[in-house]
Design a protein around this motif. Structure first.
Motif: not given
Length: 245
Positions: A3-26
């Motif tokens: 459930t935690y992972e699902f909520m993280r996935w759902l709200t991913f577009p709302l996360m900070t630029t740094h977080l989104v950049t890092v995850r997309n890079d990895i």
């Protein structure tokens, strides 16, 4: 997926630029890697409650030092029993947890396909040993991904100094350090600074509707502001380095 992972996935577009950049890079780096028929293996150094490797298509091992009284405890750095229990309940891609100082690593060489170290190296006194041991545990052809404050612009000095940061690296300084142990190193700037970045760092959990809207607006605007800043030393918050072995 928990459930935690699902909520993280759902709200991913709302996360900070740094977080989104890092995850997309990895995710891009994992996808471009050579498949051996086994799950892609990542060592997440300093990864205690790290959101950066959640839901990634990889077998993740978390490594962090034990939490000690003092600065680490005050800043919630390092592992505790409660943090370990929480992680194991929330995360489905965690295959192992190592409580150890990376500068004194006893991990066997060439164990992992990659290492990620997000906002960690600035906390490490013995940074040469830190990088040396990270390089040693990566398989030939693998990579390490680092982020750290941009020392070309953000100086860790004066009344606003972060007490747990040993140093802030310049782009050239970080490149030179990593080049001692990796064949190819790429370092660039990331995340525009300013009012909108500050707004984006406010928690979305706030019950204050004004701050909630501010956070959303800040995230959207900062995302656009941060496009094309890879070579801009001024007014950028982070350095991102990818080092290939």
């Amino acid at each position: 997926m928990t459930t935690y992972e699902f909520m993280r996935w759902l709200t991913f577009p709302l996360m900070t630029t740094h977080l989104v950049t890092v995850r997309n890079d990895i995710k891009r780096l994992i996808k471009s890697g050579v498949s051996s028929g086994k799950p892609f293996s990542i060592l997440d150094v300093g990864g205690r409650k790290s959101p950066y490797t959640i839901n990634l298509p990889a077998a993740v091992t978390l490594l962090d030092v034990p939490q000690e009284a003092g600065t680490k405890e005050a800043l919630n750095l390092g592992f505790t029993d409660s943090i370990l229990t929480t992680i194991q309940k929330k995360r489905s891609n965690i295959t192992d947890v190592i409580i150890q100082d990376m500068t004194q690593s006893t991990i066997e060489e060439a164990r992992f396909d990659a290492v990620v170290s997000i906002e960690v190296i600035e906390h490490v006194e013995a940074d040469v040993l830190f990088v040396k041991h990270i390089a040693a545990v990566i398989k030939k052809g693998g990579w390490a991904y680092f982020t750290t404050p941009n020392g070309d612009y953000i100086k860790n000095e004066g009344p606003g100094k972060n007490p747990d940061h040993v140093r802030h690296y310049t782009r050239q300084g970080l490149h030179d350090l990593l080049s001692h142990y990796f064949d190819t190193v790429e370092v660039h700037y990331a995340v525009s600074t300013g009012r909108y970045r500050v707004w984006s760092l406010q928690s979305l959990k706030t019950i204050n509707p004004v701050r909630f809207v501010q956070s959303l607006v800040g995230t959207v605007v900062n995302r656009f502001q941060s496009k094309g800043v890879e070579t801009r030393a001024e007014h950028t918050a982070h350095l991102i380095a990818v080092a290939y072995k």
